[in-house]
Structures are given as structure tokens and as C-alpha cells.
Design a protein around this motif. Structure first.
Motif, PDB file in Angstrom:
ATOM      1  N   ASN A 469       0.829  -1.213   0.000  1.00 13.78           N
ATOM      2  CA  ASN A 469       0.000   0.000   0.000  1.00 13.78           C
ATOM      3  C   ASN A 469       0.861   1.260   0.000  1.00 13.78           C
ATOM      4  O   ASN A 469       0.591   2.213  -0.736  1.00 13.78           O
ATOM      5  N   LEU A 470       1.904   1.253   0.832  1.00 18.20           N
ATOM      6  CA  LEU A 470       2.813   2.394   0.871  1.00 18.20           C
ATOM      7  C   LEU A 470       3.544   2.541  -0.461  1.00 18.20           C
ATOM      8  O   LEU A 470       3.799   3.661  -0.925  1.00 18.20           O
ATOM      9  N   VAL A 472       2.382   1.884  -3.433  1.00 21.96           N
ATOM     10  CA  VAL A 472       1.486   2.537  -4.392  1.00 21.96           C
ATOM     11  C   VAL A 472       1.477   4.052  -4.161  1.00 21.96           C
ATOM     12  O   VAL A 472       1.549   4.842  -5.111  1.00 21.96           O
ATOM     13  N   GLU A 473       1.417   4.460  -2.887  1.00 18.44           N
ATOM     14  CA  GLU A 473       1.415   5.887  -2.575  1.00 18.44           C
ATOM     15  C   GLU A 473       2.724   6.545  -3.011  1.00 18.44           C
ATOM     16  O   GLU A 473       2.722   7.640  -3.598  1.00 18.44           O
ATOM     17  N   PHE A 474       3.865   5.903  -2.699  1.00 19.76           N
ATOM     18  CA  PHE A 474       5.172   6.459  -3.062  1.00 19.76           C
ATOM     19  C   PHE A 474       5.315   6.554  -4.583  1.00 19.76           C
ATOM     20  O   PHE A 474       5.843   7.536  -5.105  1.00 19.76           O
ATOM     21  N   ARG A 476       3.004   6.900  -6.853  1.00 17.61           N
ATOM     22  CA  ARG A 476       2.188   7.990  -7.377  1.00 17.61           C
ATOM     23  C   ARG A 476       2.774   9.358  -7.011  1.00 17.61           C
ATOM     24  O   ARG A 476       2.655  10.316  -7.779  1.00 17.61           O
ATOM     25  N   ALA A 477       3.403   9.443  -5.835  1.00 19.90           N
ATOM     26  CA  ALA A 477       3.927  10.725  -5.381  1.00 19.90           C
ATOM     27  C   ALA A 477       5.255  11.088  -6.045  1.00 19.90           C
ATOM     28  O   ALA A 477       5.486  12.245  -6.413  1.00 19.90           O
ATOM     29  N   ASP A 504      -3.189   2.416 -13.167  1.00 18.69           N
ATOM     30  CA  ASP A 504      -3.186   3.862 -12.987  1.00 18.69           C
ATOM     31  C   ASP A 504      -2.414   4.509 -14.134  1.00 18.69           C
ATOM     32  O   ASP A 504      -1.226   4.230 -14.321  1.00 18.69           O
TER      33      ASP A 504
END
Length: 573
Positions: A469-470, A472-474, A476-477, A504
Motif C-alpha cells: 500500500n505504501l 502505491v502511494e510512493f 504515485r507521489a 493507474d
């Protein structure tokens, strides 16, 4: 008077012939009657005859024994459909209605319809005994016709199919149990492979770092490191070969049989093996192909087979010996690849034990390490590719190991492979900007190893995430150029995280390399099919890791130049 006597004699002969013919006819009738009676009274077959409406007219001894009714209880009383399972009769009627495109009523019509049309019919339905018990029966039904062709009845001959059904059921259960055991063994091996590779990754990875780091290790440390690396790579070889053998024996190995260029495979094997031969002072000769040969085989497995044979030829050779590789056509449509060495040779009794697992033919106490599995795996792989393997040897002269594979025509140029080859061969331009690499890993030792490897690359910076999950966030960021993804992660798996990023538009272009201790070929294939750019197994081989990273970085640069890639960058900006 002599003429009258002759007439009487002729009449007497004719009478004798007539009496003889009548005797033979009577004997034939008696024999036919006895045969008919034997058939009708046979206890092994149920013989049921009906009239044209399907009412039972004859019920033999075998039918009485099988079904528990006496003939008097059924003759002129019931139809054969009354002693069948009614649900099965209904299902047969429905199936025949579909098959023959005409409505067929359940009941005797469902049993006799095909026979009434002159179609041979043998069906399998359950008979129900008088006591209510049932058994599977195979029944052959035939229409009985008079001289003018009109149907006057039906004959049903049935046999008890219980034994065959029971055997089939037991066989199916045994096969299901064997399949379950195979799955359990494969899952166990997959898990064990992962659990063994994870600590081995740290051992070999950090040993390689120390061995090539600054300052260089002292001579004493170097000797110790060499022993660690030697033992570690040997353990990895043992894990790989046991896994290979287990998968082959359980039928889980999948091969892609396609045209494989022997020239290309031989060059790749030569590049890998010659340095080993030079270290040992072994001379090597390879064939020069006047025409290109293509074999129908799995490219990866052909390389595995040849490298194993070549490495054995070097390992068990004499000092200053030689290894010769020869390729000769083997009529009608095969080619023989031979690996000839100048080693000690093998005695006939050793040849008989050559392809037995874990049997090193007395070399266990020698200085040469080995698992005793490699040749077994080699033999199984060759046979799975439709080839044959053999060996000729003489004590004091050497050995010739050979394989034969089927020849095939050259394939058409594969554009995708050509593009990949061009991509691998391209150089990363100097002076490039700092590029971001995201490593998704929950094991601290593995993370530290990759951190130290990336620290040697001044053009890269490393971000890390401990779960999917982290990650995916990293992603995208920061929109990293490349993502390294462990498969077994807390929370969502690496495969699930990869699928989210692929779906995505802002991250779909990023190449994601799987970096996992899971080395089961089936799982690797599934991961690549799912969308991973590459799949590397732990323990990490530093050079292989860096090469794969460079290919992914070059792909990322190319993808970033496309409209989709530029759009993703603009969204981030």
C-alpha cells in the motif's frame, strides 16, 4: 432283371443320404437348442425380451439373479423402464431429444428410440433391484423384426458394471490423492525454496559487497570470503537442482518448444563456460557452423542442459586436458551434440549408475563439489523436449556425453526480440540526471543490501517502502524511473500492488522488476504474465542485478519520451 436291381440300389442310396441329412439336421437343431438354452440360462447376463410395446415377454436366469425378480413377477406385467432409475431415464430422454432434435418421452421410448431407428445403442443406466438396491448396468438394446421388417419386440442384454465402476472410483480417488500430494509437495518446495533463499540472499549479497568493496579485504579475509561465497553458491545450486528435479517428477515443468538457434545458444554457453575452463587450464573447442541449425526445444532448458554437460566435462577432466563440442546430423531429422572430455573415464558399472539421483559414482570424497542431481535433471529435461541422451566412455581415455534433438526450420524474424536486443545493447548516456528507484521490501537485510548496491551508483537515489500500500502511494507521489518489488509483502502482495500501478495511467509506464526468493518456474511465469517487466530471484547476483536495472532504466527513459509518458510527467509536475 439287372436293370431293376440297379434301380433298387440307387433308391436305397438316396434313402441313406436323406436319413443322414435328417440326422445332421436334428443334431444341429439340438445343438442350437442347447446353445440357446445355455444363453437364456446364463447367470452372468440379464437377457430381457419385450413385445413391440415394451412389455417384458422373456426374463432369463441372469436377469432373475441380478434383479431379484422371478420371471413370473415381470412377464406380461412391466416394462424394462420400470426397473431403471426413473431420474436417469428422464435425463436420457432429454439428452436424446437434444441430440436427435425430436421430442422423446421418458419411459421405454427413451430406452428403445435409437434401436427402433436401426441405430446401434449401448447405454449405461442404473438398474433397481426388487429390494430397492441399485447397481450400474451396461445394456445393449436391439430391435427384433419379422421377415417383412416390422418390429415385433426388443432384446436387452445387460451386465453388472459395479466392479468397473468401483475400480474407476478407486482409481479416481488415487489420482486425486496423488495430485493433492503433488500440489502439497510443490507448495512445500516453493515455500522451502523461498525460506532458504531469503537468508542465503543476505549471506551471498553482503559477501559480494565486502569482496568488491573499499578498502579491499586483506588476503586472510579474501580467503575466508572465497570460502563463504563458494559454499553459498554451492548451496544455491543444490536448492535449484532439488527444486528442478521435484518439479519435473511432479509434472509441473512447462516447456515452450520452439525453434532455437544452436549457433546462438552455443555462443552464449561458450561465453559462460570458457572462463571456468581457462582457470583450470582446460582447452576448449567449439564447432563452426557452416549452416544455421535450429532445434525444436525450450531455449532456457537447452542452455541449462549444455552448460551442465560442459561444466561436468571441465570439472572431472585431468589437469591440462581438453573439451571438444561437436555437432553432427543424426538422420533422418535430428542433430547430435556431443561433449567430449579427456578425463579419467567411467567403468561399465559406473555407467549403469550414471543417472541415479544423489549418486556421484564414488566422487563424494573428491575435491570436486557436486550434488549428484545435475545429470538426472539433464536427462529428464532432454526427454521432456523429445530428445535422447547417452554417454560413451573408456577408462583412461575420457567420456563423450551426447544429446539428440529434433531439427526444425528457422523461425521468422521476431520483431519484439529484436527490439529487446537493441534495448539491452543500448548505452546509458553519460551525465544523466539523478534518477529515482523505489524498492518495496519488508526484510531489513535485503533492503540494506540493495541500499549498498545502489550507493555505488551516483546517478541513482533509492526510496524504500515496507508494504504494498505504501509502495502505491510512493509511486504515485515520486514517479520513480524503476520499481523493485518483493512478491511476499505484508498487506497486499507485490503482484496486487503491481496491478494497481499498471491500472493507474500516471504509473502504468514505470517498469516494475520482481525481486523475490520464490524461484518456482510456474510462479515466475505467472508473475511475468501478470505484467512484471522482469523477474530476479534471490540470492542477488550483483552483475545480473545491475544489468537488469540498466535495461529497465533505459526502457523507462524510452517510455518517458512517449506521449503517455510525457503526460504522466506533466500530471506529476
Amino acid at each position: 432283371m439287372p436293370e431293376a436291381e440297379d434301380g433298387l440300389a440307387l433308391a436305397d442310396d438316396a434313402g441313406k443320404q436323406e436319413r443322414s441329412t435328417e440326422v445332421r439336421r436334428q443334431r444341429a437343431l439340438l445343438k442350437a437348442g442347447a446353445l440357446q438354452n445355455a444363453i437364456l440360462t446364463s447367470p452372468n447376463f440379464s437377457i430381457i425380451a419385450t413385445d413391440e410395446k415394451g412389455i417384458i415377454q422373456l426374463f432369463n436366469v441372469g436377469a432373475e439373479r441380478m434383479l431379484g425378480y422371478s420371471a413370473a413377477e415381470v412377464v406380461n406385467r412391466i416394462s424394462p423402464s420400470d426397473i431403471h432409475d426413473p431420474q436417469e431415464v428422464m435425463e436420457r430422454a432429454q439428452a436424446l431429444s437434444l441430440e436427435l432434435a425430436t421430442p422423446i418421452a421418458p419411459g421405454f421410448e427413451a430406452l428403445a428410440f435409437k434401436a427402433s431407428r436401426g441405430i446401434e445403442d449401448i447405454y449405461e443406466l442404473s438398474y433397481i433391484r426388487k429390494d430397492g438396491s441399485r447397481f450400474p448396468a451396461v445394456v445393449s438394446i436391439t430391435a427384433l423384426r419379422e421377415d417383412y421388417g416390422d418390429i415385433i419386440g426388443y432384446l436387452l442384454i445387460g451386465t453388472d458394471n459395479s466392479v468397473r465402476k468401483r475400480v474407476e472410483s478407486e482409481l479416481n480417488q488415487a489420482m486425486a490423492a496423488a495430485e493433492k500430494a503433488n500440489r502439497a509437495k510443490t507448495d512445500f518446495l516453493s515455500a522451502m525454496s523461498h525460506e532458504l533463499r531469503t537468508p542465503l540472499n543476505a549471506i551471498l549479497g553482503f559477501a559480494q559487497l565486502i569482496d568488491s568493496g573499499t578498502p579491499l579485504p586483506t588476503p586472510s579475509q579474501k580467503r575466508n570470503l572465497d570460502q563463504i561465497l563458494k559454499a553459498g553458491w554451492y548451496l544455491l545450486e543444490l536448492i535449484n537442482e532439488i527444486l528442478d528435479l521435484a518439479l519435473i517428477e511432479s509434472g509441473k515443468v512447462t516447456l515452450s518448444r520452439e525453434p532455437v538457434s544452436l549457433v546462438e545458444v552455443m555462443l552464449e554457453c561458450r561465453a559462460m563456460i570458457e572462463p571456468q575452463a581457462q582457470k583450470r587450464g582446460i582447452g576448449m573447442t567449439f564447432p563452426r557452423f557452416e549452416i544455421p541449425y535450429f532445434v525444436k526445444a525450450d531455449r532456457t532448458r537447452v542452455k541449462q542442459v549444455l552448460i551442465n554437460l560442459l561444466f561436468n566435462a571441465i570439472k572431472y577432466n585431468r589437469p591440462g586436458g581438453a573439451v571438444a563440442v561437436e555437432c553432427t546430423p543424426s538422420p533422418p531429422d535430428s542433430i547430435r551434440i556431443s561433449v567430449r572430455d579427456t578425463g579419467a573415464g567411467l567403468a561399465p558399472e559406473q555407467l549403469a549408475q550414471l543417472f541415479q539421483p544423489f549418486n556421484r559414482l564414488g566422487k563424494e570424497s573428491s575435491a570436486e563439489e557436486g550434488t549428484g542431481i545435475g545429470l538426472v535433471v539433464t536427462k529428464r529435461l532432454v526427454e521432456l523436449m523429445g530428445g535422447v541422451i547417452g554417454v560413451d566412455s573408456a577408462i583412461g581415455v575420457g567420456s563423450v556425453f551426447w544429446i539428440e534433438l529434433s531439427l526444425t526450420t528457422a523461425p521468422q524474424l521476431a520483431v519484439r526480440e529484436a527490439e529487446r536486443a537493441a534495448l539491452v545493447g543500448s548505452e546509458v548516456p553519460a551525465g544523466s540526471l539523478l534518477r529515482t528507484l523505489l524498492y518495496v521490501e519488508d526484510n531489513p537485510a535485503n533492503l540494506e543490501l540493495v541500499e549498498q548496491l545502489i550507493a555505488r551508483r551516483p546517478d541513482l537515489r533509492l526510496l524504500s517502502a515496507a508494504d504494498g500500500n505504501l509502495a502505491v502511494e510512493f509511486a504515485r507521489a515520486y514517479l520513480p524511473e524503476v520499481i523493485l518489488m518483493d512478491i511476499n509483502l505484508p498487506g497486499i502482495s507485490g503482484i496486487d500492488a503491481m496491478k494497481i500501478l499498471r491500472a493507474d495511467p500516471t504509473t502504468a509506464h514505470i517498469p516494475i522488476i520482481a525481486l523475490s526468493a520464490n524461484a518456482v518456474p510456474r510462479d515466475i511465469e505467472r508473475a511475468l504474465e501478470a505484467g512484471f517487466f522482469n523477474y530476479l530471484t534471490k540470492p542477488i547476483k550483483v552483475n545480473q542485478f545491475m544489468d537488469a536495472l540498466d535495461v529497465a532504466l533505459q526502457f523507462s527513459r524510452t517510455a518517458a519520451a512517449t506521449p503517455a509518458g510525457r503526460a504522466a510527467g506533466e500530471v506529476q509536475a
